[in-house]
Design a protein around this motif. Structure first.
Motif, PDB file in Angstrom:
ATOM      1  N   ARG A 135       0.881  -1.158   0.000  1.00 50.51           N
ATOM      2  CA  ARG A 135       0.000   0.000   0.000  1.00 50.51           C
ATOM      3  C   ARG A 135       0.923   1.213   0.000  1.00 50.51           C
ATOM      4  NH1 ARG A 135      -1.468   3.883   3.342  1.00 50.51           N
ATOM      5  NH2 ARG A 135      -3.428   4.975   2.904  1.00 50.51           N
ATOM      6  N   HIS A 280      -9.977  -4.334   5.732  1.00 50.74           N
ATOM      7  CA  HIS A 280     -10.659  -3.558   4.710  1.00 50.74           C
ATOM      8  C   HIS A 280      -9.707  -3.164   3.574  1.00 50.74           C
ATOM      9  CE1 HIS A 280     -13.616  -0.711   3.117  1.00 50.74           C
ATOM     10  NE2 HIS A 280     -12.638   0.147   2.982  1.00 50.74           N
ATOM     11  N   GLY A 281     -10.081  -3.510   2.346  1.00 56.15           N
ATOM     12  CA  GLY A 281      -9.346  -3.070   1.163  1.00 56.15           C
ATOM     13  C   GLY A 281      -8.169  -3.925   0.759  1.00 56.15           C
ATOM     14  N   ARG A 284      -8.499  -5.553  -2.604  1.00 58.28           N
ATOM     15  CA  ARG A 284      -8.286  -4.639  -3.735  1.00 58.28           C
ATOM     16  C   ARG A 284      -6.794  -4.381  -3.967  1.00 58.28           C
ATOM     17  NH1 ARG A 284     -12.681  -2.189  -1.184  1.00 58.28           N
ATOM     18  NH2 ARG A 284     -11.419  -0.457  -0.387  1.00 58.28           N
ATOM     19  N   LEU A 285      -6.022  -4.326  -2.881  1.00 53.87           N
ATOM     20  CA  LEU A 285      -4.578  -4.137  -3.024  1.00 53.87           C
ATOM     21  C   LEU A 285      -3.949  -5.333  -3.747  1.00 53.87           C
ATOM     22  CD1 LEU A 285      -3.581  -2.703   0.479  1.00 53.87           C
ATOM     23  CD2 LEU A 285      -3.706  -1.449  -1.686  1.00 53.87           C
TER      24      LEU A 285
END
Length: 330
Positions: A135, A280-281, A284-285
């Motif tokens: 990230r 969370h997320g 997507r990463l």
């Protein structure tokens, strides 16, 4: 002795890097491969990787990162930012007499590895991250967003209280390692799930001691981790926790690098029962990896594996690392 045969050729020494004394474990000769552990671990988390990588013709070095285990512990909280940690990677590679290295990181070591590759592709010739995907530019989400998503009991927010988690984790080192290593493992039937401390609970109340250890973890392993931390007494975890206490500062310090990607060859390996995958997320990463790292060699998800990737699935992780290194060296 801990894994006496497996560990027999590992050499231990101290290296001064950026004013901090780092303990390193080392085996083999050849191109440098740097292994960066995570929380709450030490060089020992890579015990299964030394011999196979060294046998394949690589110089394998695993430091205790700053603040951890046998390495030095700067007293200032703001001495544990990601720019400091990337500086340690670059400084250690130079101190070892190398121009470049393949850098492999697990857990907190993964953001250090990813961001080292982002900022210094001249020094990091390739990068592998275990468990935590990149990230960029700063590794983890701001604490206020974590608080909105998970509440004050989310472990990263809980760690912000000065001295609280420090004392709880240091009180009984073997119990701390039994609890944390089992909790995050694929053998815990409650995984994957975020680490949350309930209201009125202590940190260790939230992760009960297991009735028995999983097959990949022995009491000798627990003793090895505890021994690495014991020299620092009640402050054994203050350095590691200070990494978390710089999450927001990292965002500020690395804001200028927003939009940079990873230009060197990359590998990602994680377990499908890793608690990180429940955050969370993260999905997507992982899906965005080919765009973030255009030279991505492979993205691998290991079935049944929890958070402690290279310890829980050493054979599979070693096979992926060796295939990646072979790909790099043609």
């Amino acid at each position: 002795m801990v894994h006496a045969v497996e560990q027999s050729r590992i050499e231990h020494s101290q290296v001064e890097v950026n004013g901090v004394r780092l303990h390193i474990a080392e085996q083999g000769q050849g191109p440098l491969v740097l292994l960066l552990h995570g929380f709450p671990e030490s060089w020992y988390s890579w015990r299964h990787q030394f011999a196979p990588l060294a046998a394949a013709g690589y110089r394998v070095v695993a430091p205790d990162q700053r603040g951890y285990a046998r390495s030095g512990r700067p007293t200032a909280v703001d001495a544990y930012t990601l720019p400091h940690l990337v500086g340690d990677v670059v400084g250690l590679i130079r101190a070892l007499g190398a121009e470049q290295a393949v850098v492999v990181g697990h857990d907190w070591g993964a953001p250090v590895a990813w961001i080292s590759a982002m900022l210094r592709p001249d020094v990091v010739r390739a990068v592998a991250g275990l468990s935590v995907p990149p990230r960029l530019p700063a590794g983890l989400v701001r604490l206020e967003l974590s608080r909105r998503l998970y509440g004050d009991g989310f472990y990263q927010n809980y760690f912000q209280q000065p001295g609280v988690a420090d004392a709880e984790l240091a009180r009984d080192l073997p119990s701390t390692f039994r609890r944390t290593l089992f909790f995050g493992s694929g053998d815990n039937p409650d995984q994957p799930a975020p680490w949350l401390i309930g209201e009125g609970q202590t940190l260790l109340d939230s992760i009960p001691e297991p009735k028995e250890l999983p097959g990949w973890l022995t009491e000798q392993d627990i003793a090895a981790f505890a021994e690495d931390y014991a020299q620092h007494g009640e402050h054994a975890f203050t350095g590691p926790l200070n990494w978390y206490r710089n999450i927001d500062r990292n965002e500020e310090l690395l804001a200028a690098f927003e939009g940079l990607g990873i230009s060197v060859p990359a590998l990602y390996v994680a377990g499908d029962r890793d608690l990180v995958s429940a955050l969370h997320g993260v999905d997507r990463l992982v899906a965005a990896l080919p765009g973030i790292a255009p030279k991505l060699f492979r993205s691998v998800i290991l079935p049944g594996c929890g958070h402690w990737t290279q310890q829980e699935r050493p054979a599979e992780v070693n096979a992926e690392l060796l295939a990646f290194l072979d790909h790099l060296d043609g």
